[in-house]
Write a protein that holds these residues in place. Structure first.
Motif, mmCIF file in Angstrom:
data_model
loop_
_atom_site.group_PDB
_atom_site.id
_atom_site.type_symbol
_atom_site.label_atom_id
_atom_site.label_comp_id
_atom_site.label_asym_id
_atom_site.label_seq_id
_atom_site.Cartn_x
_atom_site.Cartn_y
_atom_site.Cartn_z
ATOM 1 N N ALA A 1 0.826 -1.203 0.000
ATOM 2 C CA ALA A 1 0.000 0.000 0.000
ATOM 3 C C ALA A 1 0.861 1.254 0.000
ATOM 4 O O ALA A 1 0.548 2.246 -0.674
ATOM 5 C CB ALA A 1 -0.932 -0.010 1.215
ATOM 6 N N TYR A 2 1.960 1.208 0.768
ATOM 7 C CA TYR A 2 2.854 2.358 0.802
ATOM 8 C C TYR A 2 3.490 2.588 -0.560
ATOM 9 O O TYR A 2 3.579 3.724 -1.047
ATOM 10 C CB TYR A 2 3.933 2.128 1.856
ATOM 11 C CG TYR A 2 4.936 3.257 1.924
ATOM 12 C CD1 TYR A 2 4.657 4.419 2.626
ATOM 13 C CD2 TYR A 2 6.158 3.161 1.243
ATOM 14 C CE1 TYR A 2 5.564 5.464 2.673
ATOM 15 C CE2 TYR A 2 7.070 4.197 1.272
ATOM 16 C CZ TYR A 2 6.769 5.350 1.990
ATOM 17 O OH TYR A 2 7.670 6.379 2.026
ATOM 18 N N ILE A 3 3.932 1.492 -1.197
ATOM 19 C CA ILE A 3 4.594 1.611 -2.509
ATOM 20 C C ILE A 3 3.613 2.095 -3.563
ATOM 21 O O ILE A 3 3.952 2.926 -4.417
ATOM 22 C CB ILE A 3 5.221 0.259 -2.905
ATOM 23 C CG1 ILE A 3 6.432 -0.028 -2.005
ATOM 24 C CG2 ILE A 3 5.623 0.252 -4.374
ATOM 25 C CD1 ILE A 3 7.051 -1.387 -2.202
ATOM 26 N N ILE A 4 2.361 1.619 -3.519
ATOM 27 C CA ILE A 4 1.360 2.011 -4.519
ATOM 28 C C ILE A 4 1.157 3.528 -4.520
ATOM 29 O O ILE A 4 1.076 4.164 -5.576
ATOM 30 C CB ILE A 4 0.029 1.285 -4.251
ATOM 31 C CG1 ILE A 4 0.165 -0.212 -4.561
ATOM 32 C CG2 ILE A 4 -1.097 1.885 -5.100
ATOM 33 C CD1 ILE A 4 -1.036 -1.042 -4.151
ATOM 34 N N LYS A 5 1.106 4.146 -3.329
ATOM 35 C CA LYS A 5 0.843 5.578 -3.235
ATOM 36 C C LYS A 5 2.110 6.415 -3.146
ATOM 37 O O LYS A 5 2.039 7.628 -2.957
ATOM 38 C CB LYS A 5 -0.037 5.870 -2.009
ATOM 39 C CG LYS A 5 -1.451 5.285 -2.112
ATOM 40 C CD LYS A 5 -2.409 5.926 -1.132
ATOM 41 C CE LYS A 5 -2.729 7.364 -1.547
ATOM 42 N NZ LYS A 5 -3.789 7.969 -0.759
ATOM 43 N N SER A 6 3.277 5.754 -3.294
ATOM 44 C CA SER A 6 4.533 6.503 -3.214
ATOM 45 C C SER A 6 4.684 7.427 -4.416
ATOM 46 O O SER A 6 4.167 7.160 -5.502
ATOM 47 C CB SER A 6 5.718 5.538 -3.138
ATOM 48 O OG SER A 6 5.820 4.792 -4.340
ATOM 49 N N HIS A 7 5.400 8.515 -4.218
ATOM 50 C CA HIS A 7 5.558 9.522 -5.261
ATOM 51 C C HIS A 7 6.244 8.960 -6.496
ATOM 52 O O HIS A 7 5.794 9.188 -7.632
ATOM 53 C CB HIS A 7 6.355 10.704 -4.704
ATOM 54 C CG HIS A 7 6.576 11.799 -5.704
ATOM 55 N ND1 HIS A 7 7.665 11.828 -6.557
ATOM 56 C CD2 HIS A 7 5.840 12.917 -5.991
ATOM 57 C CE1 HIS A 7 7.598 12.893 -7.311
ATOM 58 N NE2 HIS A 7 6.501 13.587 -6.984
ATOM 59 N N ASP A 8 7.335 8.213 -6.298
ATOM 60 C CA ASP A 8 8.076 7.687 -7.452
ATOM 61 C C ASP A 8 7.235 6.692 -8.235
ATOM 62 O O ASP A 8 7.284 6.647 -9.474
ATOM 63 C CB ASP A 8 9.368 7.016 -6.981
ATOM 64 C CG ASP A 8 10.373 8.037 -6.450
ATOM 65 O OD1 ASP A 8 10.161 9.248 -6.713
ATOM 66 O OD2 ASP A 8 11.332 7.628 -5.766
ATOM 67 N N ASN A 9 6.471 5.875 -7.536
ATOM 68 C CA ASN A 9 5.632 4.875 -8.214
ATOM 69 C C ASN A 9 4.570 5.570 -9.068
ATOM 70 O O ASN A 9 4.359 5.210 -10.234
ATOM 71 C CB ASN A 9 4.971 3.966 -7.173
ATOM 72 C CG ASN A 9 4.256 2.794 -7.811
ATOM 73 O OD1 ASN A 9 4.878 1.943 -8.444
ATOM 74 N ND2 ASN A 9 2.938 2.744 -7.656
ATOM 75 N N LEU A 10 3.914 6.603 -8.496
ATOM 76 C CA LEU A 10 2.890 7.322 -9.246
ATOM 77 C C LEU A 10 3.500 8.117 -10.391
ATOM 78 O O LEU A 10 2.914 8.221 -11.485
ATOM 79 C CB LEU A 10 2.129 8.264 -8.300
ATOM 80 C CG LEU A 10 1.318 7.579 -7.177
ATOM 81 C CD1 LEU A 10 0.717 8.623 -6.248
ATOM 82 C CD2 LEU A 10 0.217 6.702 -7.767
ATOM 83 N N GLN A 11 4.680 8.657 -10.167
ATOM 84 C CA GLN A 11 5.345 9.409 -11.228
ATOM 85 C C GLN A 11 5.702 8.509 -12.394
ATOM 86 O O GLN A 11 5.622 8.905 -13.571
ATOM 87 C CB GLN A 11 6.614 10.076 -10.660
ATOM 88 C CG GLN A 11 7.139 11.226 -11.483
ATOM 89 C CD GLN A 11 6.170 12.406 -11.553
ATOM 90 O OE1 GLN A 11 5.556 12.771 -10.566
ATOM 91 N NE2 GLN A 11 6.039 12.975 -12.751
ATOM 92 N N GLU A 12 6.062 7.274 -12.083
ATOM 93 C CA GLU A 12 6.396 6.304 -13.144
ATOM 94 C C GLU A 12 5.161 5.957 -13.963
ATOM 95 O O GLU A 12 5.238 5.801 -15.188
ATOM 96 C CB GLU A 12 6.978 5.041 -12.504
ATOM 97 C CG GLU A 12 7.529 4.048 -13.525
ATOM 98 C CD GLU A 12 8.216 2.864 -12.860
ATOM 99 O OE1 GLU A 12 8.417 1.847 -13.557
ATOM 100 O OE2 GLU A 12 8.558 2.950 -11.665
ATOM 101 N N VAL A 13 4.010 5.854 -13.299
ATOM 102 C CA VAL A 13 2.750 5.584 -14.007
ATOM 103 C C VAL A 13 2.423 6.734 -14.945
ATOM 104 O O VAL A 13 2.025 6.521 -16.102
ATOM 105 C CB VAL A 13 1.607 5.366 -12.989
ATOM 106 C CG1 VAL A 13 0.253 5.320 -13.704
ATOM 107 C CG2 VAL A 13 1.824 4.096 -12.197
ATOM 108 N N ILE A 14 2.576 7.963 -14.467
ATOM 109 C CA ILE A 14 2.297 9.139 -15.299
ATOM 110 C C ILE A 14 3.187 9.157 -16.529
ATOM 111 O O ILE A 14 2.752 9.453 -17.654
ATOM 112 C CB ILE A 14 2.488 10.423 -14.463
ATOM 113 C CG1 ILE A 14 1.429 10.506 -13.346
ATOM 114 C CG2 ILE A 14 2.419 11.666 -15.343
ATOM 115 C CD1 ILE A 14 1.663 11.632 -12.367
ATOM 116 N N LYS A 15 4.454 8.784 -16.325
ATOM 117 C CA LYS A 15 5.414 8.791 -17.437
ATOM 118 C C LYS A 15 5.076 7.717 -18.460
ATOM 119 O O LYS A 15 5.128 7.963 -19.682
ATOM 120 C CB LYS A 15 6.814 8.588 -16.883
ATOM 121 C CG LYS A 15 7.904 8.689 -17.936
ATOM 122 C CD LYS A 15 9.281 8.559 -17.294
ATOM 123 C CE LYS A 15 10.381 8.667 -18.356
ATOM 124 N NZ LYS A 15 11.731 8.537 -17.752
#
Length: 484
Positions: free
Chosen positions: A92-106
């Protein structure tokens, strides 16, 4: 006079709620209309913003990339399940982490979207503290929201393993989207708004009961206001509509006869032949009551005089005669235009009436007026004066100079308890004996329920009649042949 605290009765509360049914219905309708308006506003807003709820369900399992569990077995043991539950918090922490979300956006090449925006609109919750995670994303576009959710699951799966060298994410429920009316304003809003309106209506009635209390229990006149209760007259709808006090079918006839006997006994014991009847406000049934009591006293062979001394709102004369002649009024007697024999109206064998007519500038109870009244009252066994409400016109107290006692009338659920208290206080401090109190038009919560039910039935009948009439007119139109 001593005053006792008014006890709060459940029947009083029920009565006021039934009495205020229109207010409760009005507040409920306002709430309903407000709820429907919110739904409509929310729908328009939702159409403009195109907000959707994208949901998916995933499970965290304690395996490596080859699918082997931490125990290196093909099937999980209890320790593997417990390990997966612990991993779910990390996932859950990794899913909402900034880097993880930024990678999805990219990966999706999303423009104008930040990791913070996705994180704010993304909600994660563990299902009963298990390794299952429910994911919800509020997004402006159904297609884009589902794409973000799908990519988020894939990217999170890779990053989870890269971070911990164990653990994978498996999809249980594929991402699906549903349209949100107004971004969280649900269809049930009308129901909640109606309930809030209903509660507001009930609260309004209760506050009115507390802060603008009226008297609805006859016993309160004795317990609260220390007023000796002489009679209790029940509520009768016809009573207020009967114009003539000498009508043979007059409602409450037996009650009035009984009251006449009680009043005569009380006056005889108090050595009082001349009394005036007053109240806290207008329209408390004072005039109709005094007219009936005087009539029944006269029927017992007692020479009775009935005087209208409500100079600013005379009503008594109209009960007996449509058009009053000026010469046969208190006005003419006071000015010397008639003597006491000509001014008095003869009603029957033992009942006479001295009416008054309303003038542009009403007369006052000056010495000349009181002198004229005193002279005309000399030849009668009983004199009953219909006076103005003491709570409205304190000048009524001048009648103390020519009378022996006062009778106080209280109409059920009409004048405020505070105005009744002040009126009785005025009479008591003025020195006039209060011969008793009359509780008029007594009404209980059962009466209020019956009246409410009847009004609703009348409304239904009127609505049905209008519907039937409309249907008849439509049928007539259909039967008409077209003109050639």
């Amino acid at each position: 006079m001593s005053r006792k605290k008014n006890p709060l009765k459940k029947s009083d509360i029920l009565y006021h709620l039934l009495k205020g049914w229109r207010v409760i219905v009005l507040f409920t309708l306002i709430g309903l209309i407000g709820g429907i308006s919110l739904i409509g506003f929310g729908y328009v807003r939702g159409e403009m913003s195109k907000e959707y709820r994208v949901s998916a369900t995933i499970a965290v399992i304690a395996t490596d990339k080859e699918g082997k569990f931490s125990t290196h077995a093909g099937n999980p043991f209890k320790t593997d399940v417990d390990f997966a539950r612990d991993l779910s918090e990390d996932a859950a922490y990794i899913i909402k982490s900034h880097d993880n979300l930024q990678e999805v956006i990219k990966k999706l090449n999303l423009r104008g979207v930040s990791a913070g925006t996705i994180s704010t609109n993304l909600q994660l919750s563990r299902y009963h503290d298990t390794e299952i995670i429910e994911m919800t994303l509020l997004w402006r576009s159904e297609r884009e929201g589902k794409e973000i959710m799908e990519e988020l699951i894939k990217t999170s799966n890779d990053n989870l393993y890269d971070a911990l060298n164990i653990g994978q994410i498996r999809t249980i429920n594929e991402p699906r989207a549903s349209f949100i009316v107004g971004g969280n304003i649900g269809i049930s809003t009308w129901l909640y708004a109606s309930l809030i309106g209903f509660a507001a209506g009930v609260l309004f009635c209760l506050l009115r009961f507390i802060f603008a209390a009226t008297v609805i229990n006859a016993i309160d006149l004795e317990e609260v206001f220390d007023l000796d209760l002489l009679a209790v007259l029940p509520y009768d709808k016809k009573y207020a509509r009967v114009r003539s006090a000498v009508n043979e079918d007059f409602p409450l006839k037996d009650d009035m006869k009984s009251l006449a006997h009680m009043l005569m006994n009380r006056m005889r014991l108090s050595n009082a032949r001349r009394i005036y009847i007053t109240s806290a406000k207008h329209k408390e049934g004072r005039t109709g009551l005094v007219a009936n009591v005087a009539l029944h006293i006269s029927e017992l062979g007692k020479k009775t005089l009935l005087i209208d001394c409500d100079l600013k709102n005379p009503q008594l004369g109209a009960l007996y005669k449509d058009n009053l002649l000026y010469e046969q009024t208190l006005n003419a007697l006071y000015r010397g235009d008639s003597d006491k024999l000509d001014a008095v109206l003869h009603i029957n064998g033992c009942l006479d009436l001295l009416p008054v007519i309303l003038e542009k500038v009403p007369d006052n109870f000056n010495d000349a007026m009181l002198g004229a009244l005193s002279k005309v009252m000399e030849d009668y066994d009983y004199v009953l004066i219909d006076a103005a409400p003491i709570g409205v016109d304190a000048e009524v107290l001048r009648l103390n100079e020519i009378t022996d006692a006062a009778l106080f009338v209280v109409r059920s659920d009409y004048a405020s308890a505070d105005s009744i208290k002040k009126s009785i206080y005025r009479l008591d401090k003025s020195g006039i004996p209060i011969i008793g109190g009359i509780f008029n038009a007594q009404s209980t919560w059962r009466d209020a329920f019956k009246r409410t039910k009847k009004r609703m039935d009348d409304f239904d009948s009127a609505l049905a009649a209008r519907t039937s009439l409309r249907e008849k007119n439509e049928n007539k139109q259909k039967r008409r042949k077209p003109k050639q």
